[in-house]
Design an enzyme around this catalytic site. Structure first.
Site, PDB file in Angstrom:
ATOM      1  N   VAL A 130       0.824  -1.203   0.000  1.00 23.68           N
ATOM      2  CA  VAL A 130       0.000   0.000   0.000  1.00 23.68           C
ATOM      3  C   VAL A 130       0.862   1.258   0.000  1.00 23.68           C
ATOM      4  O   VAL A 130       0.575   2.234  -0.698  1.00 23.68           O
ATOM      5  CB  VAL A 130      -0.966  -0.006   1.207  1.00 23.68           C
ATOM      6  CG1 VAL A 130      -1.614   1.359   1.407  1.00 23.68           C
ATOM      7  CG2 VAL A 130      -2.036  -1.086   1.029  1.00 23.68           C
ATOM      8  N   GLU A 131       1.946   1.242   0.776  1.00 26.88           N
ATOM      9  CA  GLU A 131       2.771   2.441   0.916  1.00 26.88           C
ATOM     10  C   GLU A 131       3.563   2.774  -0.344  1.00 26.88           C
ATOM     11  O   GLU A 131       3.601   3.935  -0.761  1.00 26.88           O
ATOM     12  CB  GLU A 131       3.731   2.277   2.106  1.00 26.88           C
ATOM     13  CG  GLU A 131       3.063   2.361   3.469  1.00 26.88           C
ATOM     14  CD  GLU A 131       2.547   3.751   3.784  1.00 26.88           C
ATOM     15  OE1 GLU A 131       3.066   4.733   3.211  1.00 26.88           O
ATOM     16  OE2 GLU A 131       1.614   3.862   4.604  1.00 26.88           O
ATOM     17  N   THR A 132       4.204   1.781  -0.933  1.00 26.03           N
ATOM     18  CA  THR A 132       5.129   2.093  -2.036  1.00 26.03           C
ATOM     19  C   THR A 132       5.050   1.119  -3.212  1.00 26.03           C
ATOM     20  O   THR A 132       5.921   1.128  -4.070  1.00 26.03           O
ATOM     21  CB  THR A 132       6.586   2.101  -1.534  1.00 26.03           C
ATOM     22  OG1 THR A 132       6.937   0.788  -1.046  1.00 26.03           O
ATOM     23  CG2 THR A 132       6.785   3.130  -0.435  1.00 26.03           C
TER      24      THR A 132
END
Length: 336
Positions: A130-132
């Protein structure tokens, strides 16, 4: 990060020597040259943390004020998306497929993190996804530029970003990395898990035991650091994350939580017309949510581990996306 480790051989140590970054004697005056705010900050770092003032000024002679960062942080917030719009941004076939590959590539580190910290492998993988997108989008701004710009040129949150700038300089010294080379988001979030510098210093771990913490290009350290973060924020091994609820009656919405903290108990919600799909104790505190899904309203009870995910990002939709992506990863990999 091998090149980063070599900075201490190219540059003098931070404390007491003049040649830091090789730029102090011959630096071209930069955008922060002569800034009273920077001078005050350097004075504090010198007095409180033992940095050599002229060496630190050498860093700020090279730091650049980025108007694009100020534009990004000042941009009016987008219309708040409904869950029906938010979920498809993160739970995609491409992200699931890449997540399964990432899990397989780093299976040993993920298994060890799960054993040591109690955080399931799929949740760790999901956070990084989700983050990167598993390292695809880690940010292209130099962290020193991002934090300097926001710390000295963005008054609404200057105090917060100056604190993060302080933490960043301390981590660079502790890890013996060149602060001019580290990159991240426009807000200074770093690496595969997008840790702010204060989170890095508080929760990141050297999970491969090589003597350095590298969340930029070392997935093993990133995996251990995410697990460490969740453990320190109350993750309970083996416990569920959320429970789907059925609702009936006119008092249902009285049970909805304002914010993200679990302020209602299962018993209180039951009295208002909520019933869980799972066996939950009446005294369990939960975050009661209604999300507008593709098929209409969805009612959920977020448990303690759900609240732990919101400590990473204070958004119930973020936490739900992480959870549901983790479940899709389990399905796709065929893990029971």
């Amino acid at each position: 990060m091998q090149a980063m480790r070599g900075w201490s051989t190219r540059y003098a140590p931070w404390v007491g020597l003049v040649g830091f970054l090789g730029c102090a004697p011959h630096a071209v005056a930069g955008e922060y040259e002569g800034s009273p705010q920077v001078a005050e900050f350097v004075g504090e770092m010198t007095r409180d943390y033992g940095f050599a003032g002229e060496q630190l000024m050498g860093v700020f002679r090279e730091a650049e004020r980025k108007q694009s960062i100020l534009d990004a942080i000042s941009r009016p917030a987008e219309r708040v998306k409904q869950w029906s719009e938010y979920r498809p941004m993160f739970i995609t076939e491409a992200r699931i497929a890449r997540g399964v590959d990432f899990w397989r590539q780093h299976e040993a580190a993920l298994a060890r993190a799960e054993q040591e910290y109690g955080v399931p492998a799929q949740v760790i993988v999901s956070i990084i996804g989700v983050e990167t997108f598993f390292g695809r989008n880690t940010g292209n701004f130099r962290v020193i530029d991002a934090l300097s710009t926001l710390g000295f040129d963005y008054p609404p949150r200057a105090e917060f970003f100056r604190k993060e700038l302080r933490e960043f300089l301390l981590l660079a010294r502790e890890e013996q990395v060149d602060p001019m080379t580290l990159k991240g988001s426009y807000a200074g979030a770093m690496g595969l898990p997008q840790f702010m510098p204060s989170s890095f210093r508080a929760y990141a771990v050297d999970f491969d035991g090589d003597g350095h913490i590298n969340i930029w290009t070392n997935p093993t350290d990133a995996i251990g650091s995410v697990a460490s973060y969740f453990k320190r924020h109350g993750w309970e091994a083996g416990e569920p994350v959320v429970s789907r609820a059925d609702v009936r009656g006119e008092q249902v919405d009285e049970g909805l939580t304002e914010g993200i903290e679990p302020t209602k108990t299962v018993g209180e919600l039951r009295a208002l017309g909520w019933s869980s799909h799972d066996a939950l104790r009446d005294d369990m505190p939960v975050t009661a949510m209604r999300l507008e899904g593709e098929q209409g309203p969805e009612y959920w009870m977020g448990l303690k581990n759900f609240y732990a995910i919101t400590r990473y990002n204070r958004s119930v939709m973020y936490a739900m996306a992480v959870y549901q992506l983790s479940e899709e990863l389990v399905k796709a990999r065929g893990v029971k």
